[in-house]
Write an enzyme that holds these catalytic residues in place. Structure first.
Site, PDB file in Angstrom:
ATOM      1  N   LYS A 186       0.831  -1.139  -0.052  1.00  0.00           N
ATOM      2  CA  LYS A 186       0.042   0.022  -0.075  1.00  0.00           C
ATOM      3  C   LYS A 186       0.944   1.163   0.043  1.00  0.00           C
ATOM      4  O   LYS A 186       1.480   1.545   1.109  1.00  0.00           O
ATOM      5  CB  LYS A 186      -0.748  -0.131   1.248  1.00  0.00           C
ATOM      6  N   GLU A 262       9.957   1.249  10.470  1.00  0.00           N
ATOM      7  CA  GLU A 262      10.832   2.056  10.683  1.00  0.00           C
ATOM      8  C   GLU A 262      10.250   3.549  10.772  1.00  0.00           C
ATOM      9  O   GLU A 262       9.407   3.941   9.782  1.00  0.00           O
ATOM     10  CB  GLU A 262      11.791   2.352   9.377  1.00  0.00           C
ATOM     11  N   CYS A 296      13.959  10.552   7.055  1.00  0.00           N
ATOM     12  CA  CYS A 296      13.719  10.047   8.332  1.00  0.00           C
ATOM     13  C   CYS A 296      15.117  10.240   8.944  1.00  0.00           C
ATOM     14  O   CYS A 296      15.329  10.252  10.287  1.00  0.00           O
ATOM     15  CB  CYS A 296      13.220   8.909   8.502  1.00  0.00           C
ATOM     16  N   GLU A 394      10.194  16.011  15.110  1.00  0.00           N
ATOM     17  CA  GLU A 394      10.640  15.726  14.114  1.00  0.00           C
ATOM     18  C   GLU A 394       9.837  16.922  12.975  1.00  0.00           C
ATOM     19  O   GLU A 394       8.797  16.477  12.543  1.00  0.00           O
ATOM     20  CB  GLU A 394      10.416  14.360  13.558  1.00  0.00           C
TER      21      GLU A 394
END
Length: 498
Positions: A186, A262, A296, A394
């Site tokens: 997906k 992750e 990331c 973040e």
């Protein structure tokens, strides 16, 4: 006919895709229009699939796994398919990079480099398919022989993000397939094209029907249903920590499926006074600007020794001022467009927070109007303290916060002062300091005097709230296996009942 070379232009009309299930293109009913974040024009149409479409794809993957059309092959045969895939990717490199740029907004030169890395992933995955093995124990006495088998976990659900649609896909698919598993992917709703193209590429390479399936649509509908699906044996998710946490709950509430996660990062780059400051500054500028900071493992916190902090920040600011921000279809461009409207707003809001909380703006800090698309100039803040939002959250954009330290212990403490542990780097010419910092900073990937280096032979993954498990290399293949202990009795049994 579109030209995928350096003269590439925008398509006259958006390209319409189906979704890929059980070895064939399937037509969608409702469609999602994606506009190029670098140009503001429609570029692709992809299906908004239904849960029924997902169920059919999972059923196809289940059939392909259970009848052993893939898992039952010798590793050499699976390897051959992966090697042929690498060859086709090499032939279609510029085409895949083109669609990646149009949907994501990253520079064309970066996209092409990512496809080269993807080719390497399939080549490494092919080798891993041949090398995957179990173990034996000849230490149980003369009457008992032990074996440890590694068997594919089964049907894998894979949810990928919009920042590296093809790269993250290819850091997983070759290793999932090498293990003998089948997969339902997906992709992000806004960057589905290249994931869909891999379906026809794998089919051309000889992958059996049902081994690789792609169902497109929203995370709330298709992603949630895939996470909860009782016939999916493992889920691999790459994205935010908050969504990763919901995956944990969904997996526990369905069938206790195995998870690979992750997740987020707030990654430190530690610069000592004895480092090559020009090299370190270039690494820091690259680390926060690559993929517009939508990465990331972006080095979003630079932790620099106080005695050289002012000098280093001046060098770094000068480097960042020279970065070429522009049209992602131009080969000279180093930083392209911000991928989504929501992310663009988020990044700009954090720049405003940095100013409001008292950090000093040293470089960048503004949107760039190029007459179309959405662009943000790479930004550097100094005088950042650990309690500021730009220090802890973040941001997922080209915003770098600078901290100062006096001792090695203080540098390590600042580096570890985060809930995340995805990546880190240290810059020093002193091997003792480099080893101390490498061992004590909690991060799954670590670089010394470099940044974002390495290949698919090495494992990927994080500590703390940056995730579970490892991807790529042999570790990545083993992640998609179950371990089975087998005991074989030799000779006549010693009877329990006399």
């Amino acid at each position: 006919m579109l030209d995928f070379t350096d003269r590439a232009t925008l398509p006259d009309a958006p390209r319409e895709f189906g979704f890929w299930s059980d070895g064939y293109w399937r037509k969608g009913v409702a469609m999602f229009e994606r506009r190029s974040p670098g140009h503001g024009v429609p570029v692709t149409l992809t299906p908004r699939c239904t849960v029924d479409d997902l169920n059919a794809a999972v059923a196809a993957a289940r059939r392909a796994f259970e009848d052993r059309r893939w898992a039952g092959l010798p590793g050499a045969d699976r390897a051959a398919v992966l090697l042929r895939t690498a060859d086709i990717l090499r032939r279609r490199r510029d085409e895949i990079a083109y669609w990646e740029v149009l949907e994501n907004g990253k520079p064309i030169s970066q996209a092409r480099g990512e496809i080269d890395h993807c080719i390497a992933c399939f080549e490494v995955g092919a080798g891993a398919a041949r090398l995957l093995h179990g173990d034996s124990f000849n230490s149980l006495g003369d009457g008992l022989f032990g074996m440890v088998l590694r068997e594919p976990v089964g049907v894998v659900g894979l949810i990928t993000p919009w920042n590296f649609p093809f790269l993250i896909l290819c850091e997983r698919i070759p290793f999932i397939l090498a293990s003998g598993c089948t997969v339902v992917v997906k992709p992000s709703e806004v960057t589905s094209a290249t994931t869909l193209l891999l379906g026809e590429i794998l089919s051309e390479a000889g992958a059996p029907d049902g081994v690789y399936n792609v169902v497109t649509g929203s995370g709330r509908t298709i992603g949630q249903a895939l996470t909860e699906h009782p016939d999916v044996d493992m889920l691999s998710f790459t994205g935010s920590t908050s969504v990763g946490r919901s995956c944990v709950h969904a997996a526990a509430d369905s069938n206790f499926k195995k998870l690979g996660l992750e997740l987020g990062g707030k990654n430190p780059i530690i610069v000592f006074a004895d480092s090559d400051l020009e090299d370190a500054a270039d690494g820091a500028a690259f680390g926060i600007s690559f993929n517009t900071g939508q990465c990331c493992v972006s080095s979003s916190r630079v932790i620099v020794e106080r005695s050289v902090a002012r000098e280093f920040e001046e060098i770094l600011a000068a480097k960042m001022a020279k970065i070429i921000v522009g049209d992602p279809l131009q080969t000279k461009t180093q930083v392209g467009a911000i991928t989504t409207d929501a992310q663009n707003s988020t990044i700009l809001s954090y720049i405003d927070k940095g100013k409001a909380e008292g950090a000093t703006l040293v470089a960048g800090g503004q949107a760039l109007d190029l007459g179309g698309g959405q662009y943000i100039v790479p930004t550097l803040f100094s005088g950042v303290t650990p309690g500021m939002s730009i220090a802890r959250d973040e941001i997922f954009g080209p915003v770098l916060s600078s901290f100062h330290f006096d001792t090695v212990e203080e540098a390590i403490s600042l580096a570890n002062d985060t809930v995340y542990g995805l990546a880190a780097s240290v810059w020093t010419k002193n091997i003792d300091k480099a080893l101390v910092v490498t061992r004590r900073v909690r991060a799954g990937r670590f670089w010394v005097n470099t940044i974002m280096a390495g290949g698919p032979e090495m494992p990927l993954g994080g500590f703390k709230q940056s995730g579970w498990g490892r991807e790529a290399g042999m570790y990545g293949v083993e992640e998609y296996t179950q371990v089975k202990s087998v005991h074989i009795e030799v000779g006549k049994r010693a009877h329990w009942i006399k």
